[in-house]
Design a protein around this motif. Structure first.
Motif, short mmCIF file in Angstrom:
data_model
loop_
_atom_site.label_atom_id
_atom_site.label_comp_id
_atom_site.label_asym_id
_atom_site.label_seq_id
_atom_site.Cartn_x
_atom_site.Cartn_y
_atom_site.Cartn_z
N MET A 14 -2.10 10.20 2.54
CA MET A 14 -2.91 9.57 3.58
C MET A 14 -3.25 8.13 3.22
SD MET A 14 -6.37 10.91 5.38
CE MET A 14 -7.34 9.87 6.46
N GLN A 15 -3.54 7.89 1.95
CA GLN A 15 -3.90 6.54 1.52
C GLN A 15 -2.76 5.56 1.77
OE1 GLN A 15 -5.51 6.28 -2.49
NE2 GLN A 15 -6.02 8.45 -2.43
N ASN A 16 -1.54 6.03 1.63
CA ASN A 16 -0.37 5.16 1.74
C ASN A 16 0.19 5.06 3.16
OD1 ASN A 16 -0.52 4.81 -1.06
ND2 ASN A 16 0.77 6.60 -1.45
N ASN A 17 -0.54 5.61 4.13
CA ASN A 17 -0.05 5.62 5.50
C ASN A 17 -1.13 5.04 6.43
OD1 ASN A 17 0.68 6.47 8.20
ND2 ASN A 17 2.15 7.87 7.26
N LYS A 18 -0.92 3.81 6.87
CA LYS A 18 -1.91 3.13 7.71
C LYS A 18 -2.13 3.86 9.04
CE LYS A 18 -3.11 -1.47 9.51
NZ LYS A 18 -3.51 -1.01 10.84
N LEU A 19 -1.07 4.45 9.57
CA LEU A 19 -1.19 5.17 10.84
C LEU A 19 -2.18 6.32 10.71
CD1 LEU A 19 -0.21 5.70 13.75
CD2 LEU A 19 1.62 7.11 12.78
N ILE A 20 -2.07 7.09 9.63
CA ILE A 20 -2.98 8.22 9.42
C ILE A 20 -4.41 7.72 9.19
CG2 ILE A 20 -3.46 10.30 8.09
CD1 ILE A 20 -0.56 10.35 7.22
#
Length: 270
Positions: A14-20
């Motif tokens: 989640m940290q590495n996914n701006k969309l999430i």
């Protein structure tokens, strides 16, 4: 109604996914939940065991959790608001149902009640906790059979599965890829999740029992089936044109506290 407090643990995917992350922030605003503190911590293996003690005795899930979280920087979000715990659970469900890659790589964690919130908060503080979940243990009479599948075998499967999932493969897509040939037979033996038994069975135990009863299945296929059953309530275990053999397998599984059902293949009927 007084405000409640809870926490979100934001996991690496989640940290590495701006969309999430942007979707998470949007859901917090919609639910009128306030962030009053943020911090970062590094998860040790001991913290993982204390935070998710339900996986103790489950070699594959524990190994994957370690690969996923051990020595990784984790973001902790502290939340307050009315019905914060109830609303946070809804947020977790929405994010996981949309973005989770697997039952292990599932974006975020939050407590399901106030007792769990206090427990999780204290684990993050480094305070020694009395484990709040019962460890999963196989029934005494099956320990000899259970031990026929070695820990080395389970670790090998865990590492293979982790490599596949680390290549941005969705767990559920991978499950269907591995098991696609099961759809071409007339009958299917379906493994069904059953929470009514007294025993809290570890995934290791379930996999070992299936492996010993159904000789043409491998541990990877079995474990994928188990995890898919946990996520979806049931999953195809094995298929055959021999109805009587599947019924026999089902009966043997039930002797070992596993629930199954034999059905006619929907693919064959369509």
């Amino acid at each position: 109604m007084l405000n409640e407090k809870t926490i979100f643990i934001l996991k690496p995917d989640m940290q590495n996914n701006k969309l999430i992350f942007d979707y998470f922030v949007k859901l917090l605003k919609i639910n009128k939940l306030t962030v009053y503190k943020k911090e970062r911590t590094i998860f040790t293996e001991n913290m993982i065991h204390e935070m998710w003690p339900q996986y103790i005795g489950d070699v594959i899930s524990t190994r994957m959790l370690h690969n996923y979280l051990s020595n990784k920087v984790i973001i902790i979000i502290y939340i307050t608001g009315r019905q914060a715990i109830k609303k946070s659970l809804k947020i977790k469900y929405k994010i996981r149902s949309r973005f989770a890659v697997s039952p292990i790589q599932n974006c975020l964690h939050c407590p399901s009640n106030n007792i769990e919130y206090i427990y999780d908060r204290n684990v993050l503080k480094g305070e020694k906790q009395e484990i709040s979940y019962s460890n999963k243990k196989c029934p005494y009479q099956d320990r000899e059979r259970y031990s026929k599948v070695t820990e080395k075998n389970f670790l090998r499967i865990a590492d293979r599965l982790w490599i596949e999932l680390s290549q941005n493969k969705n767990y559920f897509d991978y499950y269907y890829f591995v098991n696609k040939n099961k759809l071409h037979f007339q009958y299917q033996l379906v493994l069904v999740e059953n929470e009514s038994y007294v025993y809290d069975l570890s995934n290791n135990y379930v996999a070992s029992v299936i492996y010993n009863i159904i000789p043409n299945l491998n541990i990877l296929s079995i474990y994928l089936c188990i995890m898919n059953t946990i996520s979806n309530g049931e999953s195809i275990l094995v298929s055959s044109n021999d109805y009587e053999t599947l019924v026999k397998y089902k009966q043997e599984l039930e002797k070992r506290y596993l629930l199954g059902k034999v059905i006619e293949s929907a693919t064959r009927n369509s």
